[in-house]
Scaffold this motif. Structure first.
Motif, short mmCIF file in Angstrom:
data_model
loop_
_atom_site.label_atom_id
_atom_site.label_comp_id
_atom_site.label_asym_id
_atom_site.label_seq_id
_atom_site.Cartn_x
_atom_site.Cartn_y
_atom_site.Cartn_z
N LEU A 196 13.99 2.54 -1.93
CA LEU A 196 14.49 3.08 -0.69
C LEU A 196 13.87 4.37 -0.45
N GLY A 197 13.33 5.16 -1.33
CA GLY A 197 12.54 6.35 -0.99
C GLY A 197 11.14 5.86 0.00
N LYS A 198 11.03 4.91 0.46
CA LYS A 198 9.74 4.33 1.25
C LYS A 198 10.22 4.64 2.77
N ILE A 199 11.50 4.61 2.89
CA ILE A 199 12.17 4.91 4.35
C ILE A 199 11.57 6.39 4.78
N ASP A 200 11.50 7.37 3.84
CA ASP A 200 11.06 8.86 4.07
C ASP A 200 9.45 8.75 3.54
N GLU A 201 9.06 8.02 2.82
CA GLU A 201 7.70 8.05 2.58
C GLU A 201 6.46 7.43 3.57
N GLU A 207 1.64 2.94 13.84
CA GLU A 207 0.84 2.46 12.83
C GLU A 207 1.48 2.89 11.70
N ILE A 208 1.60 1.90 10.66
CA ILE A 208 2.25 2.37 9.12
C ILE A 208 1.28 3.38 8.46
N SER A 209 1.76 4.50 8.21
CA SER A 209 1.02 5.68 7.53
C SER A 209 2.16 6.43 6.74
N TYR A 210 1.45 7.39 5.85
CA TYR A 210 2.31 8.29 5.02
C TYR A 210 2.80 9.37 5.84
N THR A 211 3.88 9.67 5.41
CA THR A 211 4.53 11.01 5.98
C THR A 211 4.08 12.13 5.13
N ASP A 212 4.18 13.29 5.74
CA ASP A 212 3.81 14.68 4.90
C ASP A 212 4.59 14.75 3.44
N ARG A 213 6.04 14.22 3.82
CA ARG A 213 6.86 14.23 2.59
C ARG A 213 6.51 13.14 1.54
N GLY A 214 6.02 12.14 2.18
CA GLY A 214 5.53 10.88 1.45
C GLY A 214 4.31 11.21 0.63
N GLN A 215 3.35 12.10 1.01
CA GLN A 215 1.94 12.19 0.69
C GLN A 215 2.27 13.31 -0.60
N LEU A 217 5.34 13.88 -2.19
CA LEU A 217 6.41 13.66 -3.23
C LEU A 217 6.35 12.24 -3.55
N GLY A 218 6.13 11.26 -2.90
CA GLY A 218 6.13 9.84 -3.26
C GLY A 218 7.46 9.24 -2.95
N HIS A 219 7.37 7.91 -3.02
CA HIS A 219 8.92 7.38 -2.82
C HIS A 219 10.00 7.26 -3.94
N ILE A 220 9.54 7.61 -5.02
CA ILE A 220 10.09 7.51 -6.43
C ILE A 220 10.75 8.66 -6.35
N VAL A 221 10.21 9.85 -6.32
CA VAL A 221 10.91 11.26 -6.21
C VAL A 221 11.81 11.09 -5.01
N ILE A 222 11.57 10.59 -3.82
CA ILE A 222 12.52 10.61 -2.73
C ILE A 222 13.76 9.68 -2.91
N GLY A 223 13.54 8.65 -3.34
CA GLY A 223 14.53 7.80 -3.96
C GLY A 223 15.53 8.46 -4.87
#
Length: 318
Positions: A196-201, A207-215, A217-223
Motif C-alpha cells: 500500500l505504500g506504493k500509493i505514495d511511492e 507517466e509512472i515515476s517515483y515521487t520525492d517521498r518514494g525516492q 523512503l520507499g514503499h515499505i517505510v511509507i506502508g
C-alpha cells in the motif's frame, strides 16, 4: 488511423502520435548527439531513437507531452524499437485521449468490489476494524484505484496495484485452507497491506515515476507509516488498544515481503504467514512480468522468446 504499440511489427513506416514517457539526450562515441526516447500509449511502451539530434529538438517537448513521430520500426537485440526521423510536439486537443489513457475504470470497479468481498471474510475483530478504516477512507481508495504496482517490472499501469493486491488475496483463499498452521485472517490482511505504500511511492498521473517521498523512503517505510496511522484511527474510534502482538505481526508482513535484505526487505520472513506472503507476492509478480515479456517479444522463432538478460533465460511461448 494510428497503430497501437502492441500491434507494431518490424519494418513498419510510422507517422503518428505517441506520448513521450521519457527522453534523454546522449552523445555517441563519435561525439554526435542523439535522443533516446520511451514512447507510450494505452497499450504499452516502446523504445525509440532519434539520431543526429540537437538541443533545440530535445527542448521542443517535455516528458508527458504528445509528439507526432515519423520513422520506422526495427528489431534491435531482440526488441522492437522505433527509429525516429522527425518529431513535433502536439497539443492535447490534437489527439484522442482514449488512445493514451491506460486506466480501465470498469475493471477497477470490479476489483474494488472483489476487494471488499475478500476483506469481509475477516473474522478477527481488530482486523475487521482495520480493514474498514482503509475502505472507508475515500481519499485513500481513490488513490488505490489509480495506483500502479511498479514503474516497469509488473502490473506497471494505472490500476495495477489494485489488480496485484486482489490477485494475491485470491491466492490466499486458495492456499491457506491447505495449511492449517497458517492464520488465514493475518495472511489475508498481509496481502492487502503489503504494497500500500506504493500509493505514495509512485506518481499516479502521467507517466509512472517515483515521487520525492518514494525516492527518499520507499514503499515499505511509507506502508508502515500508513498502517500506524490507521491503527491509531481504530483505537480512537473503538476506544480500545490495538493488540500489540497483532500489530507486530502485521508490521513484519509488510517489512519482510520482499523475502531477502538483498531485495529491499529490512527483515527476512520469520513467521509462516510472512514466508507464505513472500512467495505469493513473488508468484503473482513473476507470472505478470513473464507474461508481459512473452507478449512484447518479436523473436523470429515462433516457440521461444529472445534471450532476456534481466531474467537470464528464453521463455517458451508456443
Amino acid at each position: 488511423m494510428r497503430t497501437p504499440i502492441n500491434e507494431l511489427a518490424d519494418g513498419m513506416t510510422l507517422a503518428q502520435a505517441f506520448q513521450a514517457a521519457d527522453k534523454q539526450l546522449r552523445v555517441n562515441r563519435q561525439g554526435g548527439k542523439y535522443i533516446l526516447l520511451k514512447l507510450s500509449d494505452r497499450t504499452g511502451t516502446i523504445a525509440a531513437m532519434m539520431w543526429n539530434a540537437d538541443e533545440a529538438t530535445f527542448d521542443r517537448f517535455d516528458r508527458g507531452d504528445y509528439i507526432y513521430c515519423q520513422g520506422r520500426t526495427q528489431v534491435h537485440n531482440g526488441a522492437l524499437q522505433i527509429i525516429v526521423t522527425q518529431l513535433e510536439r502536439m497539443d492535447a486537443h490534437e489527439v484522442d485521449a482514449n488512445d493514451f489513457d491506460r486506466f480501465d475504470s470498469g475493471q477497477a470497479d470490479q476489483h474494488v468490489a472483489r476487494l471488499q468481498e475478500l476483506l469481509a471474510t475477516l473474522t478477527q475483530p481488530f482486523l475487521q476494524r482495520l480493514a474498514a478504516a482503509y475502505l472507508e477512507d475515500n481519499d485513500f481508495m481513490d488513490q488505490f484505484r489509480l495506483a500502479a504496482a511498479a514503474v516497469s517490472n509488473h502490473h506497471a499501469y494505472p490500476g495495477g496495484l489494485l489488480h496485484h493486491t486482489v490477485n494475491m488475496m485470491e491466492l490466499v483463499r486458495l492456499i491457506s485452507p491447505r495449511y492449517s498452521e497458517l492464520d488465514t485472517d493475518l495472511l489475508m490482511m498481509g496481502a492487502f497491506l503489503h504494497d500500500l505504500g506504493k500509493i505514495d511511492e509512485l506518481k499516479a498521473s502521467g507517466e509512472i515515476s517515483y515521487t520525492d517521498r518514494g525516492q527518499l523512503l520507499g514503499h515499505i517505510v511509507i506502508g508502515i507509516q500508513l498502517l500506524g496511522e490507521k491503527i491509531q484511527q481504530v483505537e480512537r474510534d473503538s476506544g480500545e488498544s490495538f493488540p500489540t502482538n497483532l500489530r507486530y505481526h502485521l508490521e513484519h508482513l509488510v517489512v519482510s515481503h520482499h523475502g531477502t535484505q538483498e531485495y529491499g526487505s529490512p527483515k527476512i520472513p520469520v513467521t509462516l504467514e510472512a514466508v507464505a506472503l513472500h512467495h505469493i507476492d513473488n508468484l503473482d509478480a513473476k507470472l505478470a512480468s513473464y507474461t508481459s515479456i512473452i507478449g512484447r517479444d518479436v523473436a523470429a522463432d515462433g516457440n521461444w522468446t529472445n534471450y532476456n538478460p534481466s531474467i537470464g533465460r528464453k521463455l517458451w511461448k508456443g
